[in-house]
Design a protein around this motif. Structure first.
Motif, PDB file in Angstrom:
ATOM      1  N   GLU A 195       0.649  -3.806   9.686  1.00 27.46           N
ATOM      2  CA  GLU A 195      -0.578  -4.117  10.466  1.00 27.46           C
ATOM      3  C   GLU A 195      -1.911  -4.881   9.574  1.00 27.46           C
ATOM      4  OE1 GLU A 195      -0.180  -0.256  13.494  1.00 27.46           O
ATOM      5  OE2 GLU A 195      -1.705  -0.225  11.963  1.00 27.46           O
ATOM      6  N   MET A 196      -1.865  -4.216   8.139  1.00 29.08           N
ATOM      7  CA  MET A 196      -2.859  -4.587   7.354  1.00 29.08           C
ATOM      8  C   MET A 196      -2.775  -6.314   7.103  1.00 29.08           C
ATOM      9  SD  MET A 196      -5.126  -2.546   6.329  1.00 29.08           S
ATOM     10  CE  MET A 196      -5.247  -2.062   8.184  1.00 29.08           C
ATOM     11  N   GLY A 197      -1.461  -6.448   6.992  1.00 30.08           N
ATOM     12  CA  GLY A 197      -1.154  -8.082   7.114  1.00 30.08           C
ATOM     13  C   GLY A 197      -1.733  -8.841   8.219  1.00 30.08           C
ATOM     14  N   GLY A 198      -1.850  -8.209   9.297  1.00 35.64           N
ATOM     15  CA  GLY A 198      -2.301  -9.113  10.424  1.00 35.64           C
ATOM     16  C   GLY A 198      -3.897  -8.721  10.598  1.00 35.64           C
ATOM     17  N   TYR A 199      -4.508  -8.226   9.556  1.00 31.82           N
ATOM     18  CA  TYR A 199      -5.767  -7.727   9.711  1.00 31.82           C
ATOM     19  C   TYR A 199      -6.776  -8.864  10.425  1.00 31.82           C
ATOM     20  CZ  TYR A 199     -10.226  -5.846   8.454  1.00 31.82           C
ATOM     21  OH  TYR A 199     -11.623  -5.365   8.460  1.00 31.82           O
ATOM     22  N   GLU A 247       1.892   0.565   8.983  1.00 36.25           N
ATOM     23  CA  GLU A 247       0.462   0.296   8.502  1.00 36.25           C
ATOM     24  C   GLU A 247       0.230  -0.803   7.748  1.00 36.25           C
ATOM     25  OE1 GLU A 247      -1.300   4.702   9.355  1.00 36.25           O
ATOM     26  OE2 GLU A 247      -0.502   4.117   7.494  1.00 36.25           O
ATOM     27  N   PHE A 269       1.057  -1.098  -0.034  1.00 35.51           N
ATOM     28  CA  PHE A 269       0.115   0.182  -0.091  1.00 35.51           C
ATOM     29  C   PHE A 269       0.841   0.991   0.064  1.00 35.51           C
ATOM     30  CE2 PHE A 269      -2.434  -3.260   2.100  1.00 35.51           C
ATOM     31  CZ  PHE A 269      -3.477  -3.562   1.268  1.00 35.51           C
ATOM     32  N   GLN A 270       1.113   1.785  -1.243  1.00 35.80           N
ATOM     33  CA  GLN A 270       1.978   2.849  -1.419  1.00 35.80           C
ATOM     34  C   GLN A 270       1.797   4.098  -0.616  1.00 35.80           C
ATOM     35  OE1 GLN A 270       4.334   3.204  -4.377  1.00 35.80           O
ATOM     36  NE2 GLN A 270       3.948   1.001  -4.871  1.00 35.80           N
ATOM     37  N   GLN A 271       0.759   4.334   0.022  1.00 36.26           N
ATOM     38  CA  GLN A 271       0.354   5.749   0.725  1.00 36.26           C
ATOM     39  C   GLN A 271       0.281   5.264   2.104  1.00 36.26           C
ATOM     40  OE1 GLN A 271      -2.616   7.899  -1.216  1.00 36.26           O
ATOM     41  NE2 GLN A 271      -2.188   7.194  -3.305  1.00 36.26           N
ATOM     42  N   MET A 272       0.725   4.038   2.296  1.00 36.55           N
ATOM     43  CA  MET A 272       0.337   3.831   3.883  1.00 36.55           C
ATOM     44  C   MET A 272       2.067   3.504   4.433  1.00 36.55           C
ATOM     45  SD  MET A 272      -2.819   1.555   3.832  1.00 36.55           S
ATOM     46  CE  MET A 272      -3.407   1.500   5.290  1.00 36.55           C
ATOM     47  N   THR A 273       1.974   3.713   5.776  1.00 38.49           N
ATOM     48  CA  THR A 273       3.412   3.596   6.352  1.00 38.49           C
ATOM     49  C   THR A 273       3.863   2.342   6.164  1.00 38.49           C
ATOM     50  OG1 THR A 273       2.737   3.312   8.403  1.00 38.49           O
ATOM     51  CG2 THR A 273       3.131   5.704   7.731  1.00 38.49           C
ATOM     52  N   GLY A 324       5.608   3.837  -0.442  1.00 40.24           N
ATOM     53  CA  GLY A 324       5.873   4.055  -1.846  1.00 40.24           C
ATOM     54  C   GLY A 324       7.365   4.789  -1.984  1.00 40.24           C
ATOM     55  N   ARG A 350       4.472  -8.351   5.281  1.00 39.65           N
ATOM     56  CA  ARG A 350       3.112  -8.260   5.301  1.00 39.65           C
ATOM     57  C   ARG A 350       2.601  -9.495   5.192  1.00 39.65           C
ATOM     58  NH1 ARG A 350       0.174  -4.712   0.730  1.00 39.65           N
ATOM     59  NH2 ARG A 350       0.870  -6.618  -0.409  1.00 39.65           N
TER      60      ARG A 350
END
Lengths: 294, 234
Positions: free
Chosen positions: B100-104, B97, B90-94, B134, B148
């Motif tokens: 964190e999305m990977g562990g959603y 983050e 996710f280019q615009q996320m840190t 990004g 991720r």
């Protein structure tokens, strides 16, 4: 000078309404990559719902606002499910035409239910007004509440998308649906959620708009909708601060333009701004240019 | 024991028959690789197994459960992760983050422990955890994409062209990491155009050609197979 101050406040207040509507446009565009031209008409439905709640069902103002939010939220989810979801893989032109169709549908449903005669909307947020400078400057409670509501909504949404798990998931979906799905994020539910939030905000915008400009008819939402769309593009579509800045600037341009340039040309000025922004900076003031990196 | 079993998978893009009855399996603890030329159907196969695409027919069994046609978001919690082609961070996320999305799909209480694991494996990501993804280099983005995918604690990690577009030294590094993950107990299904590299670390391999599996066997054997050498190893 005091006159100018009054215009300024009115401009910021009107701009706040545009900003709240623009948020809905922006969020939905960010996540579904579509322009939901029916968004303005959801505002109108919200205004009618709160109008009926007060006028016919004698509900207290707060209940009327809550009712409008609930109905619009449900309406937003319904529109997405029935009209847009089947077109998830269709060309953007088909989706755009569908959105215009939904807009007409909502206007005509309103025409059928409430008729073509304008209703006189009774302000739901009227708590008197503040008088300053020996009675030269009146600031209505509508102005205050509209601006305050805008600030609260902006802060709440910024925190939501920046800090909460669901808000981050929303940003992930808006960037890359496939990758988001691979994270275990339910993309369809996230899109529904975005429509729900955008439409709930539209209901608030409807109440605030009609509380300040009390003429309500089936086309009430379309012009503010289009202007808010302009504001979203102006500020940079897909960006929350962009919607805020775009909305406020647009409100100021409209009010100050009407006051100092020409009453008739106020709206024209607004759209002239859109044309200039699109020529000079197509991504809007805060719009991000996405770089592809390999 | 087979962790993933794919039987007679058929996938279409509209009217184009992209995958024509592919069958293969990945046993627990193995590194299996699918090799083949551009357009052979490697990524399509992975995307279908992961649930991003729906097969026209065929069976996919993961960890004893039928998952063909089940959307990716429902397969991930069962322990399958795909690190997609082109990384798609996710280019615009840190960086943080993204992880964190990977562990959603995992409970919030387990996230920080997994974050620590990923940061230990990829110290570079820890240094840059607040940076916008990004702005990372290609190699760092590949590490982020892998980190991720690991955040979901997968039993099966599928990697789609992890070496794509990377300098040789980074390719080595990425393949070292894949082997480390394997040693730590993760089963791996690897898709690669860099057949040499893939065969050198894999236990078994399948060769895919225009939607069909044309050869399969022990990776070492395929490395010395004349046809494979001619077609893929130059």
């Amino acid at each position: 000078m005091i006159q100018f101050l009054s215009y300024l406040l009115n401009g910021i207040s009107l701009g706040s309404v545009y900003a709240i509507i623009a948020l809905g446009y922006s969020m939905v565009y960010g996540i579904a990559k579509m322009l939901n031209f029916a968004h303005g008409d959801v505002i109108m439905i919200g205004a009618y719902m709160s109008f009926c709640a007060i006028q016919y069902w004698s509900l207290p103002p707060i209940a009327a606002i809550v009712l409008a939010i609930v109905v619009c939220t449900a309406l937003g989810i319904l529109i997405e499910r029935m009209a847009y979801k089947p077109l998830r893989t269709a060309t953007s032109l088909s989706v755009l035409i569908t959105a215009i169709g939904v807009s007409w549908l909502l206007q005509n449903i309103a025409l059928l239910i409430w008729g073509a005669n304008p209703k006189s909307y009774q302000s739901l947020v009227n708590f008197g007004s503040l008088t300053l400078f020996d009675g030269q400057l009146h600031i209505t409670s509508e102005t205050f509440i509209t601006i305050a509501a805008n600030i609260i909504i902006m802060i709440a949404l910024t925190l939501f998308t920046g800090k909460t798990k669901m808000g981050k998931a929303m940003r992930a979906v808006s960037e890359d649906k496939g990758a988001a799905e691979l994270m275990g994020i339910n993309v369809n539910a996230t899109i529904s959620m975005t429509f729900a939030i955008g439409s709930g905000l539209a209901a608030i915008a409807g109440v605030l708009l009609c509380s300040s400009y009390p003429v309500l008819m089936p086309t009430t939402g379309s012009m503010p909708g289009i202007k808010a769309f302009t504001a979203a593009v102006f500020g940079g579509i897909g960006s929350i601060p962009g919607a805020l800045i775009g909305g406020i600037l647009l409100g100021l341009i409209e009010i100050l333009g009407k006051a100092y340039v020409s009453t008739e040309l106020g709206d024209a000025l607004v759209f002239a701004v859109l044309i200039i922004v699109l020529l000079v900076k197509p991504t809007g003031l805060l719009g991000k240019k996405v770089h592809e990196k390999v | 024991m087979s962790l993933l079993k794919v039987e007679d998978l058929h996938v279409y893009y509209g009217s184009i028959h992209a995958i024509k009855g592919v069958s293969f399996e990945v046993n627990e603890g193995e590194i299996v690789t699918l090799i083949g030329a551009n357009g052979a159907g490697k990524s399509t196969t992975l995307n279908t197994v992961a649930g991003l695409m729906k097969p026209r027919s065929g069976a996919v069994t993961f960890d004893g459960k039928a998952v063909a046609g089940v959307p990716a978001s429902k397969i991930v919690p069962q322990g399958m992760a795909l690190c997609p082609e082109g990384r798609r961070v996710f280019q615009q996320m840190t960086v943080r983050e993204n992880l964190e999305m990977g562990g959603y799909t995992r409970p919030a209480s387990e996230i920080s422990e997994s974050l620590d694991d990923v940061f230990t494996r990829f110290p570079r990501l820890k240094e840059r955890h607040r940076q916008i993804a990004g702005t990372l280099s290609g190699g760092e983005q590949q590490m982020l994409a892998m980190g991720r995918a690991l955040m979901s604690k997968p039993k099966l990690l599928m990697l789609d062209e992890p070496s794509m577009g990377l300098a040789p030294i980074l390719v080595e590094q990425i393949f070292d990491i894949v082997q480390e993950l394997h040693r730590a107990g993760t089963t791996i299904l690897l898709v690669e155009q860099n057949a040499q590299m893939a065969l050198s670390i894999a236990d078994r391999a399948y060769v895919l050609e225009t939607g069909n599996i044309v050869k399969e066997g022990i990776a070492d054997d395929l490395m010395h197979d004349d046809d494979v050498r001619k077609a893929y190893l130059g």
